[in-house]
Design a protein around this motif. Structure first.
Motif, PDB file in Angstrom:
ATOM      1  N   GLU A   1       0.665  -1.290  -0.163  1.00 57.69           N
ATOM      2  CA  GLU A   1       0.006   0.130   0.095  1.00 57.69           C
ATOM      3  C   GLU A   1       1.083   1.153  -0.195  1.00 57.69           C
ATOM      4  O   GLU A   1       0.603   2.121  -0.533  1.00 57.69           O
ATOM      5  N   TYR A   2       2.162   1.227   0.884  1.00 58.55           N
ATOM      6  CA  TYR A   2       2.878   2.534   0.743  1.00 58.55           C
ATOM      7  C   TYR A   2       3.558   2.429  -0.507  1.00 58.55           C
ATOM      8  O   TYR A   2       3.830   3.533  -1.039  1.00 58.55           O
ATOM      9  N   ASP A   3       4.097   1.249  -1.232  1.00 58.57           N
ATOM     10  CA  ASP A   3       4.742   1.351  -2.483  1.00 58.57           C
ATOM     11  C   ASP A   3       3.767   1.914  -3.659  1.00 58.57           C
ATOM     12  O   ASP A   3       4.377   2.651  -4.383  1.00 58.57           O
ATOM     13  N   LEU A   4       2.500   1.477  -3.546  1.00 60.04           N
ATOM     14  CA  LEU A   4       1.711   1.929  -4.577  1.00 60.04           C
ATOM     15  C   LEU A   4       1.530   3.585  -4.489  1.00 60.04           C
ATOM     16  O   LEU A   4       1.436   4.223  -5.375  1.00 60.04           O
ATOM     17  N   PHE A   5       1.458   3.880  -3.245  1.00 57.11           N
ATOM     18  CA  PHE A   5       1.307   5.447  -2.927  1.00 57.11           C
ATOM     19  C   PHE A   5       2.532   6.216  -3.494  1.00 57.11           C
ATOM     20  O   PHE A   5       2.337   7.282  -4.335  1.00 57.11           O
ATOM     21  N   TYR A   6       3.653   5.470  -3.435  1.00 54.00           N
ATOM     22  CA  TYR A   6       4.948   6.253  -4.003  1.00 54.00           C
ATOM     23  C   TYR A   6       5.078   6.182  -5.248  1.00 54.00           C
ATOM     24  O   TYR A   6       5.218   7.228  -5.965  1.00 54.00           O
ATOM     25  N   ALA A   7       4.617   5.048  -5.944  1.00 52.89           N
ATOM     26  CA  ALA A   7       4.622   4.739  -7.456  1.00 52.89           C
ATOM     27  C   ALA A   7       3.667   5.973  -7.930  1.00 52.89           C
ATOM     28  O   ALA A   7       3.817   6.346  -9.127  1.00 52.89           O
ATOM     29  N   LYS A   8       2.544   6.211  -7.349  1.00 53.74           N
ATOM     30  CA  LYS A   8       1.453   6.711  -7.905  1.00 53.74           C
ATOM     31  C   LYS A   8       1.859   8.599  -7.746  1.00 53.74           C
ATOM     32  O   LYS A   8       1.333   9.242  -8.644  1.00 53.74           O
ATOM     33  N   ASN A   9       2.564   8.788  -6.630  1.00 50.00           N
ATOM     34  CA  ASN A   9       2.675  10.044  -6.261  1.00 50.00           C
ATOM     35  C   ASN A   9       4.070  10.389  -6.205  1.00 50.00           C
ATOM     36  O   ASN A   9       4.206  11.721  -5.496  1.00 50.00           O
ATOM     37  N   TYR A  10       5.040   9.878  -7.150  1.00 46.55           N
ATOM     38  CA  TYR A  10       6.204  10.162  -7.184  1.00 46.55           C
ATOM     39  C   TYR A  10       6.414  11.509  -7.390  1.00 46.55           C
ATOM     40  O   TYR A  10       5.834  12.187  -8.379  1.00 46.55           O
ATOM     41  N   SER A  11       7.748  12.320  -6.734  1.00 48.66           N
ATOM     42  CA  SER A  11       8.045  13.632  -7.168  1.00 48.66           C
ATOM     43  C   SER A  11       9.283  13.730  -6.413  1.00 48.66           C
ATOM     44  O   SER A  11       9.734  13.143  -5.355  1.00 48.66           O
ATOM     45  N   PRO A  12      10.247  14.742  -6.826  1.00 44.57           N
ATOM     46  CA  PRO A  12      11.618  14.812  -6.238  1.00 44.57           C
ATOM     47  C   PRO A  12      11.517  15.282  -4.913  1.00 44.57           C
ATOM     48  O   PRO A  12      12.202  14.901  -3.753  1.00 44.57           O
ATOM     49  N   PHE A  13      10.271  16.089  -4.415  1.00 46.01           N
ATOM     50  CA  PHE A  13      10.108  16.426  -3.011  1.00 46.01           C
ATOM     51  C   PHE A  13       9.829  15.496  -1.943  1.00 46.01           C
ATOM     52  O   PHE A  13      10.616  15.221  -1.092  1.00 46.01           O
ATOM     53  N   LEU A  14       9.148  14.299  -2.657  1.00 44.68           N
ATOM     54  CA  LEU A  14       8.880  13.062  -1.856  1.00 44.68           C
ATOM     55  C   LEU A  14      10.065  12.401  -1.641  1.00 44.68           C
ATOM     56  O   LEU A  14      10.344  11.734  -0.489  1.00 44.68           O
ATOM     57  N   ASP A  15      11.074  12.353  -2.782  1.00 44.59           N
ATOM     58  CA  ASP A  15      12.359  11.691  -2.504  1.00 44.59           C
ATOM     59  C   ASP A  15      13.060  12.170  -1.597  1.00 44.59           C
ATOM     60  O   ASP A  15      13.887  11.594  -0.697  1.00 44.59           O
ATOM     61  N   ILE A  16      13.102  13.546  -1.499  1.00 41.39           N
ATOM     62  CA  ILE A  16      13.904  14.288  -0.404  1.00 41.39           C
ATOM     63  C   ILE A  16      13.421  14.077   0.912  1.00 41.39           C
ATOM     64  O   ILE A  16      14.121  13.752   1.917  1.00 41.39           O
ATOM     65  N   LEU A  17      11.987  14.044   1.037  1.00 42.90           N
ATOM     66  CA  LEU A  17      11.435  13.920   2.441  1.00 42.90           C
ATOM     67  C   LEU A  17      11.820  12.443   2.799  1.00 42.90           C
ATOM     68  O   LEU A  17      11.990  12.313   3.880  1.00 42.90           O
ATOM     69  N   ILE A  18      11.748  11.341   1.898  1.00 40.30           N
ATOM     70  CA  ILE A  18      12.099  10.079   2.102  1.00 40.30           C
ATOM     71  C   ILE A  18      13.468   9.896   2.603  1.00 40.30           C
ATOM     72  O   ILE A  18      13.832   9.270   3.660  1.00 40.30           O
ATOM     73  N   LEU A  19      14.506  10.590   2.226  1.00 40.70           N
ATOM     74  CA  LEU A  19      15.946  10.433   2.402  1.00 40.70           C
ATOM     75  C   LEU A  19      16.090  11.183   3.810  1.00 40.70           C
ATOM     76  O   LEU A  19      16.931  10.551   4.499  1.00 40.70           O
ATOM     77  N   LEU A  20      15.499  12.033   3.996  1.00 40.41           N
ATOM     78  CA  LEU A  20      15.571  12.832   5.201  1.00 40.41           C
ATOM     79  C   LEU A  20      14.897  12.089   6.410  1.00 40.41           C
ATOM     80  O   LEU A  20      15.622  11.652   7.317  1.00 40.41           O
ATOM     81  N   GLN A  21      13.909  11.205   6.218  1.00 41.01           N
ATOM     82  CA  GLN A  21      13.244  10.471   7.275  1.00 41.01           C
ATOM     83  C   GLN A  21      14.087   9.217   7.429  1.00 41.01           C
ATOM     84  O   GLN A  21      13.803   8.713   8.483  1.00 41.01           O
ATOM     85  N   THR A  22      14.973   8.993   6.424  1.00 43.24           N
ATOM     86  CA  THR A  22      15.599   7.558   6.613  1.00 43.24           C
ATOM     87  C   THR A  22      16.579   7.990   7.687  1.00 43.24           C
ATOM     88  O   THR A  22      16.887   6.834   8.335  1.00 43.24           O
ATOM     89  N   ILE A  23      17.037   9.122   8.225  1.00 43.32           N
ATOM     90  CA  ILE A  23      17.902   9.197   9.192  1.00 43.32           C
ATOM     91  C   ILE A  23      17.066   8.936  10.541  1.00 43.32           C
ATOM     92  O   ILE A  23      17.728   8.195  11.527  1.00 43.32           O
TER      93      ILE A  23
END
Length: 462
Positions: free
Chosen positions: A430-452
């Motif tokens: 369900e999370y993976d489909l949300f990412y595939a559906k709503n991908y944007s560079p902003f979301l990538d940056i947010l994910i990288l930050l939250q990985t910390i």
């Protein structure tokens, strides 16, 4: 909620973030003035040190986002918020020191940085003490009316009761469901004008939670509600926005087809993503090469077998590739050709393996796959072919997660603990489909930050 680059940000979080940014600028200025007064200097106008103040404020703000200061738990608990703020400020000291070394023009005096950090903690804790639980309370919750009184409506009711929920249900309207489970729902026949009823409840949104939509949509009612300025949403869209997941229990193929997302016009975003992957993987491999080599030696010393291992995974468009990782299990962890889910406190994991899994060190060699273009830094976790074949048969829309490159980290990894069952795989899908559906560079940056946050607070690592 405010939508930023296809990602919804709660109003309370956005307001608190803006307030924190202003307070961080103030803390930097107060620290500067304190140090200038101590040194007997006459401080010039604030505009002269604006670049230093902005750099200080932005970096601390990013550190706060990274460690989860704006999560639901932090909005509900001052103790939780205090702990995360301390970690964020500590990271800020380390990060700003590195930035000041690389770009001396942005630096404060070291003593000024100390004063600014202390002032930061005081101001940020003070604003949270003053606001109490207001930001996470009813004031900022959207008022919704649910059309339906069946199991789907019950799901919304349960979701609204969770800590950190961004909405409150102010009314249920039963639409002649056969399996009614909401006793307080008002029958549609008992309401003369549904639009007036919604307005009287001061609702900002109506959510369709009908069990059967065929020939059951009250189109006239919905049109009148819409013309009053109240938003009308279908339950799948509503749940996607509120949970950050594509809800498999309510979603249909037609909803995926006609809803916003899965945009094919991603040439600029894809180019940006690839350039970032190349640059970041080269830098990260260069920086972490000594750590990888030392870990490889420790792995070899503890148990027999190679320090690195290759494993077949499924990537973009279902194509297979070999991923390289540091070995964290015994050499005889699996019977050849038979894939086995990892378990909690898995006995096959070595002592060194348990440590490097918690710190994600075993994932570092995957940067080579990123550099080759088989993976990205951000994307769904690549699974083994045996698991993919099984899950594709048992979970709807599983193949759609392969429409984007797999990643080292991802939306599912930062939002759901490590899973090793069909139910866990369903939640992560369900999370993976949300990412595939709503991908944007902003979301990538947010994910990288939250990985910390995931690295610092490793919950569920196996």
């Amino acid at each position: 909620m405010i939508r930023l680059f296809k990602h919804y940000v709660p109003n309370a979080v956005l307001l608190l973030g803006l307030m924190d940014l202003v307070l961080l600028l103030a803390a930097g200025e107060i620290g500067w003035l304190m140090r200038a007064h101590q040194a007997g200097l006459v401080p010039g106008p604030m505009v002269e040190r604006l670049p230093q103040l902005v750099a200080f404020a932005l970096f601390i703000e990013l550190a706060m986002i990274a460690v989860g200061v704006y999560g639901a738990e932090s909005l509900q608990s001052i103790r939780y918020a205090t702990a995360r703020l301390l970690v964020a400020v500590s990271l800020g000291v380390i990060g700003l020191s590195a930035i000041y070394f690389a770009i001396p023009q942005l630096s404060f005096w070291r003593s000024n940085l100390l004063y600014a950090m202390a002032t930061t903690l005081v101001l940020l804790l003070l604003i949270r003490l003053l606001l109490g639980k207001t930001l996470g309370g009813q004031v900022f919750k959207r008022r919704i009316v649910v059309l339906g009184a069946g199991p789907r409506a019950a799901r919304l009711k349960a979701l609204s009761k969770l800590p950190g929920a961004g909405f409150a249900v102010v009314g249920y309207v039963a639409m002649s469901e056969a399996n009614r489970v909401i006793p307080e729902a008002i029958a549609r026949d008992a309401i003369y004008n549904l639009a007036d009823h919604v307005v009287l409840l001061n609702a900002s949104e109506v959510v369709l939670a009908l069990e059967e939509r065929r020939n059951a949509l009250p189109l006239k009612d919905l049109l009148r509600v819409k013309t009053t300025g109240v938003h009308v949403n279908e339950i799948s869209t509503f749940l996607e926005r509120e949970t950050g997941r594509v809800d498999l229990d309510s979603v249909s193929p037609s909803w995926l087809i006609f809803s916003d997302g899965f945009s094919s016009g991603r040439m600029v975003s894809s180019a940006f993503k690839r350039l970032f992957d190349i640059g970041a993987s080269v830098i990260l491999l260069a920086i972490t090469l000594p750590l990888i080599l030392v870990t490889a030696i420790l792995v070899k010393l503890e148990s027999r077998g190679p320090a690195f291992y290759r494993q077949r995974r499924v990537g973009l468009y279902g194509q297979g590739f070999d991923v390289v990782k540091l070995r964290s299990m015994r050499q005889d962890a699996e019977v050849p050709g038979i894939a086995v889910w990892a378990e909690k406190d898995d006995p096959r994991v070595t002592r060194i393996g348990r440590l490097i899994r918690k710190l994600r060190i075993d994932e570092l060699p995957q940067c080579w796959s990123v550099l080759k273009g088989e993976m990205s830094f951000v994307g769904p976790r690549p699974e083994r072919p045996q698991f993919v074949d099984d899950l594709d048969q048992r979970l709807p829309f599983y193949a759609e997660r392969h429409m984007v490159k797999p990643g080292i980290t991802g939306w599912a990894q930062i939002n759901y603990p490590y899973g090793a069952s069909i139910d866990d795989a369903r939640q992560k899908l369900e999370y993976d489909l949300f990412y595939a559906k709503n991908y944007s560079p902003f979301l990538d940056i947010l994910i990288l930050l939250q990985t910390i946050r995931v690295i610092l607070f490793p919950e569920g690592a196996r």
